[in-house]
Motif scaffolding. Sequence first.
Motif, mmCIF file in Angstrom:
data_model
loop_
_atom_site.group_PDB
_atom_site.id
_atom_site.type_symbol
_atom_site.label_atom_id
_atom_site.label_comp_id
_atom_site.label_asym_id
_atom_site.label_seq_id
_atom_site.Cartn_x
_atom_site.Cartn_y
_atom_site.Cartn_z
ATOM 1 N N UNK A 45 0.800 -1.226 0.000
ATOM 2 C CA UNK A 45 0.000 0.000 0.000
ATOM 3 C C UNK A 45 0.831 1.273 0.000
ATOM 4 N N UNK A 46 2.069 1.173 0.479
ATOM 5 C CA UNK A 46 2.940 2.349 0.492
ATOM 6 C C UNK A 46 3.769 2.462 -0.784
ATOM 7 N N UNK A 47 3.532 1.510 -1.708
ATOM 8 C CA UNK A 47 4.201 1.493 -3.018
ATOM 9 C C UNK A 47 5.725 1.568 -2.877
ATOM 10 N N UNK A 48 6.231 0.743 -1.966
ATOM 11 C CA UNK A 48 7.671 0.624 -1.768
ATOM 12 C C UNK A 48 8.165 -0.532 -2.629
ATOM 13 N N UNK A 49 9.094 -0.259 -3.497
ATOM 14 C CA UNK A 49 9.543 -1.242 -4.485
ATOM 15 C C UNK A 49 10.473 -2.276 -3.861
ATOM 16 N N UNK A 50 10.748 -3.319 -4.637
ATOM 17 C CA UNK A 50 11.702 -4.334 -4.187
ATOM 18 C C UNK A 50 13.079 -3.722 -3.973
ATOM 19 N N UNK A 51 13.498 -2.842 -4.889
ATOM 20 C CA UNK A 51 14.808 -2.184 -4.760
ATOM 21 C C UNK A 51 14.880 -1.375 -3.474
ATOM 22 N N UNK A 52 13.829 -0.627 -3.179
ATOM 23 C CA UNK A 52 13.807 0.168 -1.943
ATOM 24 C C UNK A 52 13.789 -0.735 -0.719
ATOM 25 N N UNK A 53 13.068 -1.847 -0.804
ATOM 26 C CA UNK A 53 13.005 -2.772 0.323
ATOM 27 C C UNK A 53 14.381 -3.371 0.607
ATOM 28 N N UNK A 54 15.075 -3.756 -0.419
ATOM 29 C CA UNK A 54 16.422 -4.320 -0.257
ATOM 30 C C UNK A 54 17.341 -3.298 0.405
ATOM 31 N N UNK A 55 17.224 -2.063 0.000
ATOM 32 C CA UNK A 55 18.058 -1.005 0.580
ATOM 33 C C UNK A 55 17.735 -0.820 2.060
ATOM 34 N N UNK A 56 16.464 -0.831 2.394
ATOM 35 C CA UNK A 56 16.046 -0.683 3.794
ATOM 36 C C UNK A 56 16.599 -1.827 4.641
ATOM 37 N N UNK A 57 16.603 -3.033 4.079
ATOM 38 C CA UNK A 57 17.042 -4.221 4.830
ATOM 39 C C UNK A 57 18.535 -4.201 5.167
ATOM 40 N N UNK A 58 19.290 -3.365 4.496
ATOM 41 C CA UNK A 58 20.731 -3.296 4.778
ATOM 42 C C UNK A 58 21.026 -2.842 6.203
ATOM 43 N N UNK A 59 20.075 -2.143 6.814
ATOM 44 C CA UNK A 59 20.323 -1.620 8.158
ATOM 45 C C UNK A 59 19.647 -2.450 9.248
ATOM 46 N N UNK A 60 19.206 -3.663 8.892
ATOM 47 C CA UNK A 60 18.545 -4.516 9.882
ATOM 48 C C UNK A 60 19.313 -5.823 10.077
ATOM 49 N N UNK A 61 19.119 -6.413 11.274
ATOM 50 C CA UNK A 61 19.792 -7.665 11.621
ATOM 51 C C UNK A 61 18.890 -8.889 11.459
ATOM 52 N N UNK A 62 17.594 -8.655 11.458
ATOM 53 C CA UNK A 62 16.635 -9.770 11.442
ATOM 54 C C UNK A 62 15.426 -9.352 10.610
ATOM 55 N N UNK A 63 15.054 -10.207 9.652
ATOM 56 C CA UNK A 63 13.911 -9.955 8.783
ATOM 57 C C UNK A 63 12.849 -11.035 9.001
ATOM 58 N N UNK A 64 11.622 -10.595 9.248
ATOM 59 C CA UNK A 64 10.470 -11.496 9.339
ATOM 60 C C UNK A 64 9.574 -11.175 8.153
#
Length: 492
Positions: free
Chosen positions: A56-75
């Motif tokens: 719903x926030x229209x966040x792309x796969x590329x943006x999601x991958x970038x966001x995940x770079x700063x996290x230690x755990x993904x659910x």
Amino acid sequence: MPLKTLLLNPPSFENFDGGASSRWPATREIESYWYPVWLAYPAGMLEGSRMLDAPPHHISATETIEICKSYEFLVLFTSTPGWTGDQRLAEAIKRANPQIKIAFVGPPVTTSPDKALNECAVIDFVCRREFDFSVVEFANGKPLDQILGISYRKNGVIAHNPDRPQVDNLDQMPWVTDVYKRDIDVTRYNVPFLLYPYVSLYSTRGCPAQCTFCLWPQTLSGHAWRKRSTDDVAAEMAHAKELFPEVKEFFFDDDTFNIQKARTVELCAKLKPLKLTWSCTSRVTTDRETLKAMREAGCRLLIVGFESGDPQILKNIKKGATVERARDFARDCHELGLTIHGDFILGLPGETKESIRNTTNFAKALDVETIQVSIAHAYPGTEFYDFAAENGFIINNGAMVDEGGHQLAHIEYPGLPKDYVLEMVHRFYDEYYFRPKAAWRIVSKAIVNRDVKRLYVEAKSFLKLRAARNKVVADGKVRAAKTPGPAVNAGA
């Protein structure tokens, strides 16, 4: 501090409503999204976490991958239609951040944990059924071999820890509305038949009904019906009213909100002073007295799974309701001023051309405000899936959606071609909505609610998909005409 955790409803097909919010994952006739309620619970229990609802926030796969770079755990909450894309996304996230730990949750990994772990090497573990405390325990440092309800690889072999008991004390869970305020934009969520903007949440978990096709009770939430105290629900609603003054409607997205009369009436007495507009799910077995209490407490609309207008099909799917009871229920709602959104399914066990006609006529006789007509989908883990698989009714290699995430017919019965069922879906819509009474009702309400612009956008989307479906059906007829039938014996 726990691991820095991202709880993700992943990007998928354009306008795809699936994963952490939808019981029927697909790209809708009109762009719409349900809330990722399941992810909000662990998000509310983990300090420093974030819930990311990408579609719903229209966040792309590329943006999601970038966001995940700063996290230690993904659910990541996955769905059957979205599984392949979710797997590829997880692999890309792991390449971008090799240290991140990845857990998949949701129905597909509940029903087939071995398949999930064998197909996607980057998944560290999967959670079966309710996953709230499993992911919280991992984020807080508990070893995998001590966490209930998960499956993972151990020395090259897949290990399945014992099941985790279902959450019984729902009052101990965080309020999801606090997580919404922190992590998402409520104006991004739209469902055509709900007032905009809306917010949804749960007051119960599980459903004791035995409907053979229903995904969540058979995979995620279970049949055990567990309820929050009415005081806890009313307190969160009062809090939510303050958090979201712009919201026009609150929606109780329980599997079955009002299945217990005494509890429903008690809750309504506590909601009434709040002067909220709210809506909920409902079964047709709800009696008039309960409906009256709901209406007086601010209830506006009920989502009702009528499913079929054919008595035998209702028996086949163990609906626990009758056509006659559905008619009485609809009459009570009309007289009390309650709006109904009716859900119908074509292609359930026992479906014939005659039963489809029965259902279409039944819907028109009920004359509810809005409808949704779906193609029957047999999700793995359901009784319907087992029935379809055992009888060889699953076709298209089980594909449920096309390249755009729209529903495909993947069940075909003798004498009932899949293209016919697909054609009947859009004919059902045409017959229902192109009646003058139905069309005028929608337009007049849009004028009263000052939603004419919204109606225009939704009508445009609906007609675009309608044209696409018509083309699919027409192409299927052309292919069928070109395919030679079996030779006929001249002496027959």
